[in-house]
Design an enzyme around this catalytic site. Sequence first.
Site, mmCIF file in Angstrom:
data_model
loop_
_atom_site.group_PDB
_atom_site.id
_atom_site.type_symbol
_atom_site.label_atom_id
_atom_site.label_comp_id
_atom_site.label_asym_id
_atom_site.label_seq_id
_atom_site.Cartn_x
_atom_site.Cartn_y
_atom_site.Cartn_z
ATOM 1 N N LEU A 515 0.709 -1.228 0.220
ATOM 2 C CA LEU A 515 0.063 -0.177 0.002
ATOM 3 C C LEU A 515 0.793 1.223 -0.004
ATOM 4 O O LEU A 515 0.531 2.253 -0.738
ATOM 5 C CB LEU A 515 -1.027 -0.021 1.221
ATOM 6 C CG LEU A 515 -2.033 -0.942 1.413
ATOM 7 C CD1 LEU A 515 -2.484 -0.764 2.720
ATOM 8 C CD2 LEU A 515 -3.254 -0.644 0.100
ATOM 9 N N GLY A 518 6.645 3.729 4.021
ATOM 10 C CA GLY A 518 6.746 4.976 5.190
ATOM 11 C C GLY A 518 7.959 5.027 5.883
ATOM 12 O O GLY A 518 8.854 4.164 5.629
ATOM 13 N N GLY A 519 8.009 5.839 6.804
ATOM 14 C CA GLY A 519 9.210 6.121 7.604
ATOM 15 C C GLY A 519 9.766 4.865 8.072
ATOM 16 O O GLY A 519 11.062 4.762 8.130
ATOM 17 N N PHE A 520 9.136 4.072 8.712
ATOM 18 C CA PHE A 520 9.629 2.994 9.437
ATOM 19 C C PHE A 520 9.405 1.557 8.720
ATOM 20 O O PHE A 520 9.881 0.688 9.310
ATOM 21 C CB PHE A 520 9.241 3.004 10.791
ATOM 22 C CG PHE A 520 9.719 4.147 11.635
ATOM 23 C CD1 PHE A 520 10.847 4.068 12.348
ATOM 24 C CD2 PHE A 520 9.161 5.056 11.416
ATOM 25 C CE1 PHE A 520 11.273 4.967 13.035
ATOM 26 C CE2 PHE A 520 9.533 6.420 12.261
ATOM 27 C CZ PHE A 520 10.613 6.336 12.992
ATOM 28 N N VAL A 523 4.013 -0.835 4.201
ATOM 29 C CA VAL A 523 2.768 -1.442 4.588
ATOM 30 C C VAL A 523 2.021 -2.048 3.508
ATOM 31 O O VAL A 523 2.172 -1.779 2.395
ATOM 32 C CB VAL A 523 1.970 0.223 4.661
ATOM 33 C CG1 VAL A 523 0.347 -0.236 5.238
ATOM 34 C CG2 VAL A 523 2.582 1.033 5.736
ATOM 35 N N LYS A 537 1.680 -3.206 8.900
ATOM 36 C CA LYS A 537 2.929 -2.197 8.761
ATOM 37 C C LYS A 537 4.408 -3.081 9.113
ATOM 38 O O LYS A 537 4.321 -3.553 10.255
ATOM 39 C CB LYS A 537 2.597 -0.858 9.473
ATOM 40 C CG LYS A 537 3.798 -0.141 9.666
ATOM 41 C CD LYS A 537 3.499 1.410 9.888
ATOM 42 C CE LYS A 537 2.826 1.693 11.026
ATOM 43 N NZ LYS A 537 2.481 2.895 11.161
ATOM 44 N N ASP A 636 3.008 15.426 13.430
ATOM 45 C CA ASP A 636 3.030 15.115 12.104
ATOM 46 C C ASP A 636 1.478 15.070 11.175
ATOM 47 O O ASP A 636 1.523 14.138 10.317
ATOM 48 C CB ASP A 636 3.864 13.955 11.481
ATOM 49 C CG ASP A 636 4.543 14.090 10.164
ATOM 50 O OD1 ASP A 636 4.282 15.294 9.632
ATOM 51 O OD2 ASP A 636 5.033 13.209 9.599
#
Length: 833
Positions: A515, A518-520, A523, A537, A636
Amino acid sequence: MNTKIFHLYLQSLLFVLISFVPFLCFCLDTDTLTSNITFRDSDTIISGRHVFKLGFFSPPNNTNRYLAVFYNVSEETAVWIANRDRPLNDSSGTVTFSRNGNLVLTNGRNETLWSTNVTDTYPRNTSAQIHDNGNLVLRDTTTGSMIWESFAYPSHVLLPTMRITDNIYTRHKVILTTWINGSDPEPGSWTSGLEALNVPQIFIWNNGRPHWRSGPWNGMILSGVPDMYSPYLAAFSLWNDSTGTFYYTPHETTFLMRITHNTTGNLVQTMWNIQQRNWDITWVAIENQCDVYQTCGPFGSCNIRDTPICSCIRGFEPVNTEEWENGNWTSGCARRRQLQCSLSSNTSGNGDGFLRLPFTKVPDFAERFPSREPNVCRTRCMSNCSCIAYAHDPYIGCMSWSEPLVDFQRFNGVGIDLFLRLEASELDNNSDRMLVIIIPVVVGFAAISFVIIIAWFWNKRKDTKVFETEHVISSDSSAIVLKDETEKVNVEELPLFSFETLSNATYQFHENYLLGKGGFGLVYKGYLENGNVIAVKRLSAASGQGTEEFMNEVVVISKLQHRNLVRLIGCCVEGEEKMLIYEYMTNKSLDGCLFDPNHPSQKILDWKKRFNIIESIGRGLLYLHRDSRLKIIHRDLKPSNVLLDEDWNPKISDFGMARIFGGNEDFGNTSRVVGTYGYMAPEYAMEGRFSEKSDVYSFGVLMLEIVSGKKNTHYYNQELSLSLLGCAWKLWNEENGLDFVDRTIDSSNFEEEIVRCIHIALLCVQEFPNDRPSIQTVLSMLSREIVDLPMPEQPVFAEKWNRSHVGTGTTQQSSQIGYPYSNDLTITVLDGR
Ligand SMILES: *[C@@H]1O[C@H](CO)[C@@H](O)[C@H](O)[C@H]1NC(C)=O
Ligand SMILES: *[C@@H]1O[C@H](CO)[C@@H](O)[C@H](O)[C@H]1NC(C)=O
Ligand SMILES: *[C@@H]1O[C@H](CO)[C@@H](O)[C@H](O)[C@H]1NC(C)=O
Ligand SMILES: *[C@@H]1O[C@H](CO)[C@@H](O)[C@H](O)[C@H]1NC(C)=O
Ligand SMILES: *[C@@H]1O[C@H](CO)[C@@H](O)[C@H](O)[C@H]1NC(C)=O
Ligand SMILES: *[C@@H]1O[C@H](CO)[C@@H](O)[C@H](O)[C@H]1NC(C)=O
């Protein structure tokens, strides 16, 4: 370049002070020299708001006199010197205008020591004015056109709005040159400037040889400067014009800031501290041995946390083992097994593959190929035998290397991933794999300690605070702050999923089910056996938390229950794997719906829905700030962190944990994110302070985006020369608020409500946190429990937001490098790519 010791507010105060307090000096009462004034050693002229002066000065331990521009507040600090190499040995210096309009410095014997040297020969009248940015500008008094400026001939100091340049065709550069020593401004052996060929970088040279390198400019920051990956404003920009000249400039600031190239060759950024009346160092280019160009030789890798700091890149060994072990790394490393120059085949083990080296300052001599697809970089590199490494950055595109890799550095938690080509058998090694895993974990911990240190640092400085902060800096990269520190959490309360279950649900984490990134981590969309749809995630090891802290945090978040927050329904911790399981949101993220003109939902989002979205996000935020047992500052908040369910109800995601669930962050791996340009409140961006009021600021920006359908970070009104906030302010003030509204909204029955929304948003984006309403007040205003609204102050980023348009305004066609208007690039901070 960094936010360590900013005192933005103090500094602005300073400006107010120096603007209005009448100043005692023997200055000519003007900021302009004209041909009827004779300017002598004891004279000065002062810029309009008393920021800079032009006059004569003597450096420390030196009686010679120099014509210079210096700060009004700190006289010994010269920022520009006219006669650097021809000093006056007495106070007989006189500045006059020559017949052809040049500004000329002569001594008592009527010898010319310095002149502006503009070569047009016809006689003309000129005047020289000292500006508030420190620029001395010579103008033709009849035409008004500028014929010379001191900013085009920098000495050793780079000031906001000043530009260092490089022309890629003529190779003409505007550079900084150091003094010989602390008492002699004569040009020394160190220079610094921009090298724009291939991927632009900033260099320090010693006698023309590279001594330091900033790493490639990636459209936002210099990717090899770790301090730039931190919550700070887009404080620098780089652009080119049609003549092939590239410019690098620090943006205008409201405080006194300068970057000095000092006599030992370092670039040092300082800011004037009004309280202590001295200059605080906020950044230095060369912090340690690893920053020195080529410390570890070709194919060597420098990591300041290792002892020794140099090691050979995997697959390489020292050229001269004895030298290497004695700490002489100059000859570097050589490849152990030659490349096969064919694709790796699993069966025989022959061929080449790529090893990922995360968090790096990429080597020098990158070649560039524009592409947004990391896979294109890989394929191109694999298909060309001379390509030995590649990297991808969403702005720069592909970078590849065919020369030996030099000046390569490993960072901790920030930087670009480098993919190194190796003979396949070098890759299969198990210990290699372990290393690939271990390094990011270690790095993550280091990043956390860094945050703790910073937090401690800020706490220590609390006594200097100038505005209320419900001051919260958490000890890790997430934003959770416990109101009650003793709150115990029970790990078993959260459903645990097995790795196998999740692997099956996502078809072995197949890329078709991806999907977003992201940052970490990544997903995925997953289907449980009971038919439920989930979003998984998968955290990369680099998220850097220990299992226990991770679980604590997850449990805390899992207790947050609100219809406007995305629900965490479980997690998985097995070995190195850590995963979070969320409910799946059908309509993805708000930014797709708002900003993508081709998105089918554009027409669905009528005013009623938009208003509902605004109110609901507000309620979610209120829950985070007030209603939940914990106080959570989101930090954020932005459209890509707001997800929409099938009924278009918004749910805030990424609260606390990480910004991993960002809807369509399809670019790159934006790890280490803590905020996003354009949404960060000034005090957070500049000083790293955050409070509920910084979330309110982001909420205000979000409201304006929802009303206008325009993205703050990508918006610049050419006609009005204003940013989105500036536009909202201007139009609302002129009572044309409706002109601000998205054209796709039929506003006919809601005019009053829409204008009121803009008004409330403007209250939220005010500069000072104290002026902003709390989210509770905002909700009362929206629901009209509070009817009368106060007048907002002008937002601080109203004028200059868009990076490509900041500058002294003399360039015509400016265009930014890279893909400045590409899709949603989270310019995240503390957050590399
Ligand atoms: C200085 O020299 C210029 C030309 O070189 C001359 O016009 C001017 O009169 C001289 N000034 C003095 C004070 O001698
Ligand atoms: C600085 O350099 C000048 C010229 O090279 C020299 O005469 C002077 O002694 C030096 N001063 C110091 C403090 O090193
Ligand atoms: C300036 O940058 C733009 C955008 O990257 C590019 O298209 C153009 O060719 C550049 N101009 C020169 C002279 O390099
Ligand atoms: C130049 O700056 C560096 C870093 O702040 C400092 O260590 C060094 O002493 C400075 N050199 C001089 C001559 O001030
Ligand atoms: C390090 O090795 C290089 C190459 O062998 C040599 O030229 C240089 O003198 C050595 N440096 C030191 C400090 O020994
Ligand atoms: C391979 O890469 C080298 C170095 O970048 C380049 O000069 C050469 O043209 C490339 N060859 C092909 C076939 O693309």
